[in-house]
Design a protein around this motif. Structure first.
Motif, mmCIF file in Angstrom:
data_model
loop_
_atom_site.group_PDB
_atom_site.id
_atom_site.type_symbol
_atom_site.label_atom_id
_atom_site.label_comp_id
_atom_site.label_asym_id
_atom_site.label_seq_id
_atom_site.Cartn_x
_atom_site.Cartn_y
_atom_site.Cartn_z
ATOM 1 N N PRO A 123 -0.934 3.522 19.861
ATOM 2 C CA PRO A 123 -0.926 2.109 20.256
ATOM 3 C C PRO A 123 0.337 1.403 19.762
ATOM 4 O O PRO A 123 1.056 1.905 18.894
ATOM 5 N N GLU A 124 0.591 0.248 20.331
ATOM 6 C CA GLU A 124 1.707 -0.574 19.874
ATOM 7 C C GLU A 124 1.527 -0.857 18.378
ATOM 8 O O GLU A 124 0.434 -1.190 17.926
ATOM 9 N N GLN A 125 2.613 -0.722 17.615
ATOM 10 C CA GLN A 125 2.522 -0.880 16.160
ATOM 11 C C GLN A 125 3.594 -1.847 15.647
ATOM 12 O O GLN A 125 4.642 -2.044 16.285
ATOM 13 N N PHE A 126 3.314 -2.380 14.473
ATOM 14 C CA PHE A 126 4.202 -3.385 13.885
ATOM 15 C C PHE A 126 4.310 -3.176 12.378
ATOM 16 O O PHE A 126 3.371 -2.705 11.729
ATOM 17 N N LYS A 127 5.482 -3.549 11.844
ATOM 18 C CA LYS A 127 5.612 -3.766 10.403
ATOM 19 C C LYS A 127 5.493 -5.266 10.183
ATOM 20 O O LYS A 127 6.309 -6.034 10.700
ATOM 21 N N ILE A 128 4.483 -5.665 9.444
ATOM 22 C CA ILE A 128 4.161 -7.083 9.295
ATOM 23 C C ILE A 128 4.377 -7.512 7.850
ATOM 24 O O ILE A 128 3.908 -6.866 6.908
ATOM 25 N N SER A 129 5.117 -8.609 7.683
ATOM 26 C CA SER A 129 5.268 -9.241 6.364
ATOM 27 C C SER A 129 4.435 -10.511 6.332
ATOM 28 O O SER A 129 4.307 -11.203 7.344
ATOM 29 N N TYR A 130 3.884 -10.805 5.162
ATOM 30 C CA TYR A 130 3.070 -12.028 5.047
ATOM 31 C C TYR A 130 3.029 -12.492 3.604
ATOM 32 O O TYR A 130 3.208 -11.704 2.660
ATOM 33 N N ILE A 131 2.836 -13.801 3.447
ATOM 34 C CA ILE A 131 2.583 -14.377 2.128
ATOM 35 C C ILE A 131 1.276 -15.151 2.208
ATOM 36 O O ILE A 131 0.905 -15.691 3.244
ATOM 37 N N GLU A 132 0.569 -15.177 1.098
ATOM 38 C CA GLU A 132 -0.736 -15.819 1.056
ATOM 39 C C GLU A 132 -0.751 -16.894 -0.022
ATOM 40 O O GLU A 132 -0.205 -16.700 -1.118
ATOM 41 N N LEU A 133 -1.371 -18.028 0.304
ATOM 42 C CA LEU A 133 -1.554 -19.119 -0.658
ATOM 43 C C LEU A 133 -3.052 -19.397 -0.739
ATOM 44 O O LEU A 133 -3.683 -19.742 0.257
#
Length: 617
Positions: A228-238
């Motif tokens: 399937p279509e794939q991603f490298k995902i960055s995220y920050i959480e508060l």
């Protein structure tokens, strides 16, 4: 969060702003939704109108009930506008049905007396304490539900009237013993079988596959071997919960908070009183004079009070504090200073009272040492929330102003940037699985242009900002990578075909009394087993023909694992189950009643002019 909103809503500035908004709606022609008008009905049933206010209250009550039962599942349903429209229409349809039943009951001369309403209120368990009617609970419950005593009595009278009609209609239902026994015999029937299971996995292990077979299957089923279509995902959480961990509270700060919020750690002053309630003011004056002349309060209450919950106890009520009872009653009760003091005649929404003070409890304050941990927790919560909202505001600004990276946003809230490996949207970390995050990851600005998302709420006081660092499209995985998967899948397909062929061949032979196919494949029926309708094989077995002249019949089905099962049905055994018959009788009668009600409503709808005015979206 809701506390902060409520505090803001109570400020003078907010009230002025809301007032101006309401006025603007009125002058813009939207005011008909906010104020009463000549066309405020959502439906008209004959000569009876259902008001918008009644409908919205009924809708909200039903929505709250469903929310309490189904939780997040129901919240997800409400995200679908078509479901909301259908749900609102179902509430309105029920209200229309209720009106139809009330009108029909009244046309038949059915009535509900005041005494029936009064007794129904007294008997309702929601208004009882220790098995007795409790006036305080009753009044408090009515206020919470938005009822006055009169409006609740009217609501209850209508409900009792409908039930009176339904009882009359449905009490005529009956079921014949023969009908019930026949159904019970059918349900309790058992069947004696033997079976052979052709396990697909066992046959799959013996399947021989060539490279040509594997390549041919791979090429003809490429859609099964796509990455399937794939991603490298960055995220920050508060998160406010995470911020609490860094909040430090000194003893001095805790003690000051305790002093500033003493009302939170104290019990309010309470009164315990007895009262006599009558509907006639002159009678109340006469009773008051008798009491002043030395008459016994409890005796007069038992003989004269029209409060069904307290009269039998000499008018005695439970402890209560301010803000619970009728305002006039409460004011008079708290004005009494000494135990034994009598009030004058007090008029309330319930009638005329004479009140006697029985006991007093002064307000008490819990010592700081006892509530210190709670105080510190409250301070941490408040500070963490304040800090959270401040950082959230800054995060929204920075994530927007620096859209090509999370670096500045992470520095602003002092958070770590988390980055996944290549993952599909089904395999992202838990915090990214909510619908709003999934929607944001599909936004063209985030997915195609590589920009930061907006700030997304994933839980109360918990937000994230996401961005896609890299992506790779859906692609066909190389044969060598998925060879084992191809072998496993094709082996199972071949095994299923083989077991199906063997079963069909064996079944044809068995129906002719020939066991040779079973012997050829070294198959043998198991021991005789008696099954009922709860068996996994019941659907197929109970659909088979009945054995004739002690000759077994044969059939085939599949079990829950997909294995082919050959079945030999030897005989049918009928039994009598009195308990099952009794249960079926109740169920059949209930079904008949439901059908009777549905039939009555269909007739009433056909005979009555019904207009719907409300768009239920």
């Amino acid at each position: 969060m809701m506390d902060r909103l409520r505090e803001g809503a109570n400020s003078i500035a907010i009230k002025i702003i809301l007032g101006l908004i309401v006025l603007s709606f009125v002058f813009a022609g939207v005011g008909r939704y906010l104020v009463s008008g000549s066309n405020n009905a959502v439906a008209e049933v004959g000569s009876t109108k259902i008001s918008r206010t009644e409908f919205e209250q009924a809708y909200q009550n039903e929505r709250n009930r469903m929310q309490s039962q189904l939780g997040d599942y129901f919240s997800n349903l409400l995200a679908d506008p078509s479901y909301v429209a259908s749900f609102r229409r179902s509430v309105l349809d029920k209200m229309v049905n209720d009106v139809l039943l009330e009108q029909h009951a009244e046309s038949l001369g059915l009535r509900i007396s005041d005494e029936q309403v009064r007794q129904a209120i007294v008997d309702m368990p929601q208004f009882q304490s220790d098995g007795k009617f409790d006036q305080e609970i009753y009044q408090s419950a009515l206020r919470r539900a938005g009822f006055t005593p009169d409006s609740f009595a009217g609501f209850l009278r209508s409900d009792l009237l409908r039930n009176q009609l339904l009882t009359a209609v449905q009490s005529s239902d009956f079921t014949l013993d023969g009908e019930v026994n026949a159904q019970a015999a059918l349900f309790s029937q058992k069947r004696e079988i033997r079976s052979i299971t052709l396990a697909t996995d066992d046959y799959a292990k013996k399947v021989q596959l060539s490279d040509d077979d594997l390549n041919a299957y791979y090429k003809s089923h490429e859609e099964d071997f796509m990455r399937p279509e794939q991603f490298k995902i960055s995220y920050i959480e508060l998160s406010a919960d995470q911020l609490k961990q860094s909040v430090e509270v000194t003893d001095d700060e805790a003690e000051k908070y305790y002093q500033d919020h003493a009302d939170q750690y104290s019990s309010k002053a309470q009164r315990k009183v007895s009262h006599i309630l009558v509907n006639d003011e002159k009678q109340a004056d006469t009773l008051l004079q008798q009491l002043k002349s030395g008459a016994d309060f409890a005796k007069l209450a038992k003989e004269n009070s029209q409060d069904p919950g307290s009269a039998s106890d000499g008018g005695s009520l439970d402890w209560f504090e301010k803000g619970v009872m009728d305002p006039a009653f409460e004011e008079a009760a708290f004005a009494l200073k000494n135990v034994g003091d009598l009030s004058g005649v007090v008029k309330s929404n319930f009638g005329y009272h004479i009140i006697k003070l029985d006991a007093v409890k002064s307000a008490t304050v819990k010592p700081f040492s006892e509530v210190k941990d709670d105080v510190i927790a409250s301070i941490r919560d408040e500070r963490a929330l304040d800090h959270f909202y401040q950082l959230q505001s800054e995060l929204e600004k920075v994530a927007f102003e620096s859209p090509d990276s999370l670096d500045e946003a992470a520095k602003t809230i002092q958070a770590k940037i988390n980055t996944t490996d290549f993952v599909s949207l089904n395999d992202v970390p838990e915090v990214l699985r909510s619908a709003p995050v999934q929607k944001a990851l599909g936004n063209p600005e985030v997915k195609n242009e590589g920009l930061n998302s907006s700030v997304i709420e994933v839980a109360p006081e918990d937000v994230v900002v996401v961005r896609i660092e890299e992506s790779r499209p859906e692609s066909l995985l190389p044969f060598d990578t998925v060879k084992d998967q191809v072998v496993g899948t094709l082996s199972k397909v071949k095994a299923e075909q083989q077991t199906q062929e063997i079963a069909s061949e064996a079944l044809t032979a068995l129906e002719q009394g020939d066991q040779s196919v079973l012997e050829k494949h070294q198959l043998k029926f198991g021991k005789l087993t008696l099954i009922d309708r709860r068996s996994p094989l019941a659907q197929a077995v109970f659909a088979m023909k009945k054995p004739q002249d002690s000759q077994a019949v044969y059939g085939q089905t599949k079990d829950s694992q997909g294995n082919v099962v050959l079945v030999e049905l030897a005989k049918i055994e009928s039994t009598t189950d009195d308990q099952l018959a009794e249960q079926l009788g109740v169920q059949m009668q209930r079904l008949n009643r439901q059908q009777d009600l549905a039939g009555l409503l269909n007739i009433l709808r056909e005979q009555t002019d019904i207009e719907y005015y409300l768009a239920t979206q």
